[in-house]
Design a protein around this motif. Structure first.
Motif, PDB file in Angstrom:
ATOM      1  N   PRO A  83      41.778  30.740  42.421  1.00  9.01           N
ATOM      2  CA  PRO A  83      42.364  31.398  43.594  1.00  9.01           C
ATOM      3  C   PRO A  83      42.940  32.763  43.191  1.00  9.01           C
ATOM      4  O   PRO A  83      43.353  32.955  42.046  1.00  9.01           O
ATOM      5  CB  PRO A  83      43.471  30.446  44.039  1.00  9.01           C
ATOM      6  CG  PRO A  83      43.154  29.138  43.395  1.00  9.01           C
ATOM      7  CD  PRO A  83      42.380  29.449  42.152  1.00  9.01           C
ATOM      8  N   PRO A  84      42.982  33.713  44.126  1.00  4.07           N
ATOM      9  CA  PRO A  84      43.458  35.071  43.814  1.00  4.07           C
ATOM     10  C   PRO A  84      44.835  35.104  43.153  1.00  4.07           C
ATOM     11  O   PRO A  84      45.066  35.891  42.238  1.00  4.07           O
ATOM     12  CB  PRO A  84      43.484  35.769  45.173  1.00  4.07           C
ATOM     13  CG  PRO A  84      42.518  35.005  46.008  1.00  4.07           C
ATOM     14  CD  PRO A  84      42.544  33.597  45.511  1.00  4.07           C
ATOM     15  N   GLU A  85      45.757  34.227  43.576  1.00  2.82           N
ATOM     16  CA  GLU A  85      47.094  34.250  42.981  1.00  2.82           C
ATOM     17  C   GLU A  85      47.061  33.844  41.504  1.00  2.82           C
ATOM     18  O   GLU A  85      47.815  34.368  40.692  1.00  2.82           O
ATOM     19  CB  GLU A  85      48.089  33.390  43.772  1.00  2.82           C
ATOM     20  CG  GLU A  85      47.727  31.929  43.898  1.00  2.82           C
ATOM     21  CD  GLU A  85      46.786  31.588  45.052  1.00  2.82           C
ATOM     22  OE1 GLU A  85      46.568  30.381  45.261  1.00  2.82           O
ATOM     23  OE2 GLU A  85      46.259  32.485  45.738  1.00  2.82           O
ATOM     24  N   VAL A  86      46.167  32.969  41.145  1.00  2.00           N
ATOM     25  CA  VAL A  86      46.019  32.567  39.734  1.00  2.00           C
ATOM     26  C   VAL A  86      45.352  33.681  38.941  1.00  2.00           C
ATOM     27  O   VAL A  86      45.742  33.989  37.817  1.00  2.00           O
ATOM     28  CB  VAL A  86      45.222  31.242  39.622  1.00  2.00           C
ATOM     29  CG1 VAL A  86      44.915  30.913  38.172  1.00  2.00           C
ATOM     30  CG2 VAL A  86      45.975  30.105  40.293  1.00  2.00           C
ATOM     31  N   GLN A  87      44.370  34.328  39.544  1.00  4.60           N
ATOM     32  CA  GLN A  87      43.705  35.442  38.885  1.00  4.60           C
ATOM     33  C   GLN A  87      44.716  36.555  38.590  1.00  4.60           C
ATOM     34  O   GLN A  87      44.695  37.147  37.517  1.00  4.60           O
ATOM     35  CB  GLN A  87      42.556  35.975  39.745  1.00  4.60           C
ATOM     36  CG  GLN A  87      41.385  35.020  39.819  1.00  4.60           C
ATOM     37  CD  GLN A  87      40.265  35.560  40.683  1.00  4.60           C
ATOM     38  OE1 GLN A  87      40.195  36.759  40.981  1.00  4.60           O
ATOM     39  NE2 GLN A  87      39.377  34.676  41.095  1.00  4.60           N
ATOM     40  N   ARG A  88      45.597  36.840  39.555  1.00  9.78           N
ATOM     41  CA  ARG A  88      46.620  37.878  39.340  1.00  9.78           C
ATOM     42  C   ARG A  88      47.534  37.512  38.182  1.00  9.78           C
ATOM     43  O   ARG A  88      47.856  38.349  37.344  1.00  9.78           O
ATOM     44  CB  ARG A  88      47.449  38.091  40.609  1.00  9.78           C
ATOM     45  CG  ARG A  88      46.796  38.985  41.641  1.00  9.78           C
ATOM     46  CD  ARG A  88      47.785  39.406  42.726  1.00  9.78           C
ATOM     47  NE  ARG A  88      48.391  38.274  43.415  1.00  9.78           N
ATOM     48  CZ  ARG A  88      47.845  37.628  44.457  1.00  9.78           C
ATOM     49  NH1 ARG A  88      46.665  37.995  44.919  1.00  9.78           N
ATOM     50  NH2 ARG A  88      48.453  36.610  45.021  1.00  9.78           N
ATOM     51  N   LEU A  89      47.941  36.257  38.110  1.00 13.43           N
ATOM     52  CA  LEU A  89      48.831  35.838  37.022  1.00 13.43           C
ATOM     53  C   LEU A  89      48.138  35.928  35.671  1.00 13.43           C
ATOM     54  O   LEU A  89      48.767  36.272  34.672  1.00 13.43           O
ATOM     55  CB  LEU A  89      49.280  34.393  37.256  1.00 13.43           C
ATOM     56  CG  LEU A  89      50.268  34.180  38.385  1.00 13.43           C
ATOM     57  CD1 LEU A  89      50.490  32.682  38.612  1.00 13.43           C
ATOM     58  CD2 LEU A  89      51.581  34.858  38.092  1.00 13.43           C
ATOM     59  N   GLU A  92      48.213  39.605  34.488  1.00 16.89           N
ATOM     60  CA  GLU A  92      49.535  40.159  34.177  1.00 16.89           C
ATOM     61  C   GLU A  92      49.990  39.870  32.794  1.00 16.89           C
ATOM     62  O   GLU A  92      49.692  39.040  32.103  1.00 16.89           O
ATOM     63  CB  GLU A  92      50.573  39.628  35.183  1.00 16.89           C
ATOM     64  CG  GLU A  92      50.313  40.155  36.577  1.00 16.89           C
ATOM     65  CD  GLU A  92      51.294  39.553  37.590  1.00 16.89           C
ATOM     66  OE1 GLU A  92      52.223  38.832  37.207  1.00 16.89           O
ATOM     67  OE2 GLU A  92      51.113  39.825  38.764  1.00 16.89           O
TER      68      GLU A  92
END
Length: 92
Positions: A83-89, A92
């Motif tokens: 999911p996009p939120e996991v990809q962002r993490l 980072e």
């Protein structure tokens, strides 16, 4: 996985290998050694020791068969994007 190698960091001697005394050993360290063998992550000396172990221990051969099946099943699982939120993490 660079497991194998017995948990104390050295390659097992023939006496340390499961089945050497006629008694099969089991446990995480031995499963890790078989897994590393399956993945091609053992030294030449460990490879010889594991192959000798496999030649005398039917339980070890069965465990290796099961590890191969598991490896194949995991490799064949469909891969989905995170999911996009996991990809962002992850970035980072």
């Amino acid at each position: 996985m660079n497991a194998g190698h017995a948990s104390n960091g050295h390659a097992p001697s023939p006496e340390e290998l499961p089945g050497h005394s006629g008694e099969a050993r089991s446990g995480d360290a031995w499963d890790e050694l078989l897994s590393a063998y399956l993945d091609g992550e053992v030294s030449a000396a460990e490879r010889v020791l594991v192959e000798n172990w496999l030649a005398r221990d039917p339980a070890a051969r069965q465990t290796l068969v099961e590890l191969r099946r598991l490896s194949t099943a995991l490799r064949d699982l469909p891969r989905e994007a995170a999911p996009p939120e996991v990809q962002r993490l992850a970035v980072e």
